[in-house]
Design a protein around this motif. Structure first.
Motif, PDB file in Angstrom:
ATOM      1  N   THR A 149      67.986  31.047 -10.463  1.00  0.00           N
ATOM      2  CA  THR A 149      67.441  31.600  -9.234  1.00  0.00           C
ATOM      3  C   THR A 149      65.962  31.215  -9.123  1.00  0.00           C
ATOM      4  OG1 THR A 149      68.958  33.454  -9.462  1.00  0.00           O
ATOM      5  CG2 THR A 149      67.168  33.700  -7.882  1.00  0.00           C
ATOM      6  N   PRO A 150      65.553  30.566  -8.022  1.00  0.00           N
ATOM      7  CA  PRO A 150      64.176  30.064  -7.926  1.00  0.00           C
ATOM      8  C   PRO A 150      63.106  31.135  -8.074  1.00  0.00           C
ATOM      9  CG  PRO A 150      65.559  29.151  -6.179  1.00  0.00           C
ATOM     10  CD  PRO A 150      66.352  30.239  -6.837  1.00  0.00           C
ATOM     11  N   ASP A 151      63.370  32.336  -7.540  1.00  0.00           N
ATOM     12  CA  ASP A 151      62.317  33.360  -7.511  1.00  0.00           C
ATOM     13  C   ASP A 151      62.403  34.357  -8.657  1.00  0.00           C
ATOM     14  OD1 ASP A 151      64.652  34.430  -6.696  1.00  0.00           O
ATOM     15  OD2 ASP A 151      63.845  35.537  -4.982  1.00  0.00           O
ATOM     16  N   SER A 152      63.265  34.100  -9.664  1.00  0.00           N
ATOM     17  CA  SER A 152      63.365  35.028 -10.786  1.00  0.00           C
ATOM     18  C   SER A 152      63.832  34.296 -12.036  1.00  0.00           C
ATOM     19  CB  SER A 152      64.342  36.156 -10.453  1.00  0.00           C
ATOM     20  OG  SER A 152      64.532  36.981 -11.588  1.00  0.00           O
ATOM     21  N   ALA A 153      63.139  34.588 -13.141  1.00  0.00           N
ATOM     22  CA  ALA A 153      63.527  33.993 -14.423  1.00  0.00           C
ATOM     23  C   ALA A 153      64.598  34.820 -15.117  1.00  0.00           C
ATOM     24  CB  ALA A 153      62.298  33.868 -15.329  1.00  0.00           C
ATOM     25  N   GLN A 154      64.942  35.972 -14.536  1.00  0.00           N
ATOM     26  CA  GLN A 154      65.885  36.885 -15.173  1.00  0.00           C
ATOM     27  C   GLN A 154      67.248  36.904 -14.492  1.00  0.00           C
ATOM     28  OE1 GLN A 154      65.093  38.330 -18.059  1.00  0.00           O
ATOM     29  NE2 GLN A 154      63.175  37.202 -17.878  1.00  0.00           N
ATOM     30  N   THR A 155      67.489  36.000 -13.571  1.00  0.00           N
ATOM     31  CA  THR A 155      68.762  35.989 -12.870  1.00  0.00           C
ATOM     32  C   THR A 155      69.333  34.577 -12.811  1.00  0.00           C
ATOM     33  OG1 THR A 155      67.647  35.783 -10.731  1.00  0.00           O
ATOM     34  CG2 THR A 155      68.235  38.012 -11.453  1.00  0.00           C
ATOM     35  N   LEU A 156      70.637  34.544 -12.562  1.00  0.00           N
ATOM     36  CA  LEU A 156      71.377  33.292 -12.481  1.00  0.00           C
ATOM     37  C   LEU A 156      72.226  33.344 -11.213  1.00  0.00           C
ATOM     38  CD1 LEU A 156      71.874  30.727 -14.315  1.00  0.00           C
ATOM     39  CD2 LEU A 156      73.941  31.896 -15.093  1.00  0.00           C
ATOM     40  N   SER A 157      72.085  32.348 -10.357  1.00  0.00           N
ATOM     41  CA  SER A 157      72.883  32.292  -9.138  1.00  0.00           C
ATOM     42  C   SER A 157      74.240  31.670  -9.443  1.00  0.00           C
ATOM     43  CB  SER A 157      72.169  31.475  -8.059  1.00  0.00           C
ATOM     44  OG  SER A 157      70.966  32.102  -7.671  1.00  0.00           O
ATOM     45  N   VAL A 158      75.294  32.281  -8.902  1.00  0.00           N
ATOM     46  CA  VAL A 158      76.655  31.831  -9.180  1.00  0.00           C
ATOM     47  C   VAL A 158      77.377  31.598  -7.862  1.00  0.00           C
ATOM     48  CG1 VAL A 158      78.815  32.340 -10.375  1.00  0.00           C
ATOM     49  CG2 VAL A 158      76.646  33.222 -11.279  1.00  0.00           C
ATOM     50  N   SER A 159      77.904  30.395  -7.696  1.00  0.00           N
ATOM     51  CA  SER A 159      78.706  30.059  -6.527  1.00  0.00           C
ATOM     52  C   SER A 159      80.113  29.714  -6.999  1.00  0.00           C
ATOM     53  CB  SER A 159      78.098  28.873  -5.768  1.00  0.00           C
ATOM     54  OG  SER A 159      79.029  28.347  -4.826  1.00  0.00           O
ATOM     55  N   THR A 160      81.113  30.432  -6.485  1.00  0.00           N
ATOM     56  CA  THR A 160      82.508  30.173  -6.847  1.00  0.00           C
ATOM     57  C   THR A 160      83.271  29.791  -5.586  1.00  0.00           C
ATOM     58  OG1 THR A 160      82.394  31.791  -8.638  1.00  0.00           O
ATOM     59  CG2 THR A 160      84.587  31.123  -7.909  1.00  0.00           C
TER      60      THR A 160
END
Length: 220
Positions: A93-104
């Motif tokens: 996630t560009p605006d957070s180092a603590q999250t991961l964007s997931v596209s299914t």
């Protein structure tokens, strides 16, 4: 005569006292009820699943094709023979180092759908959380094993129910030893061959219309 009466009365009193002491003594002499041992705290299956050591989440990003799932969820139990090809893309996630964007991306009613989610990283490398509407609706996720370049085994737990998924970096079938290993790991979670559901490795979705992009938490 009076002496005999007093003797009889004394005997009666003694017998009453004897019965009373027997009753009291009997109550005292009964074994104390044994307290039940305290129940062991419930341990969720996900807590017994250790992520691979030193998981590098950056190397987990990119495209993953779902090959096999092990689950007792009602959807797969009833629709497992009708599953559609599914591809997952992980990006930071560009605006957070603590999250991961997931596209299914997968098909539903002959149309391509995209499910967008955000996984939150935890303090343990390889463990993530997909937050639900309430904490008890969270999905806990563990990257159980991966070599980053060919396969990944990921565990998902929601409300105490476990689902395991085997992903591949390519559409080529994984080796028999890897498939056998996944079966063995799922067996340890109480999911034998009856709970294994293979996914198609062809005809994956490409672009998706905006009308078919949703943000939700799948049940499996």
């Amino acid at each position: 005569m009076a002496g005999v009466w007093r003797y009889t009365l004394a005997v009666a009193v003694l017998m009453c006292l004897w019965d009373f002491t027997e009753a009291v003594g009997g109550a005292v002499s009964r074994p104390r009820p044994v307290r039940r041992p305290p129940k062991k705290p419930k341990v969720d299956p996900i807590d017994l699943t250790q992520p691979a050591q030193n998981i590098d989440i950056e190397r987990m990003t990119g495209t993953w094709y779902l090959l096999l799932a092990a689950s007792k969820c009602s959807f797969l139990m009833t629709q497992g023979t009708k599953v559609e090809p599914t591809v997952m893309v992980l990006t930071r996630t560009p605006d957070s180092a603590q999250t991961l964007s997931v596209s299914t991306k997968t098909r539903h009613s002959h149309q391509c759908w995209e499910i967008r989610q955000v996984y939150t990283l935890t303090t343990t490398p390889g463990r993530l959380t997909l937050k639900g509407a309430r904490p008890e609706m969270n999905t806990e996720i563990v990257v159980g094993e991966t070599d980053y370049t060919s396969y990944a085994i990921i565990y998902y737990q929601k409300r105490g129910k476990m689902t395991m998924k085997l992903y591949s970096r390519s559409l080529d079938n994984l080796s028999e030893p890897m498939l056998a290993k996944f079966e063995q790991l799922s067996e340890k979670q109480g999911m034998g061959l009856a709970y294994l559901f293979p996914f198609p490795t062809y005809s994956h979705c490409g672009t998706v219309d905006e009308d078919h992009i949703i943000n939700c938490v799948p049940t499996c």
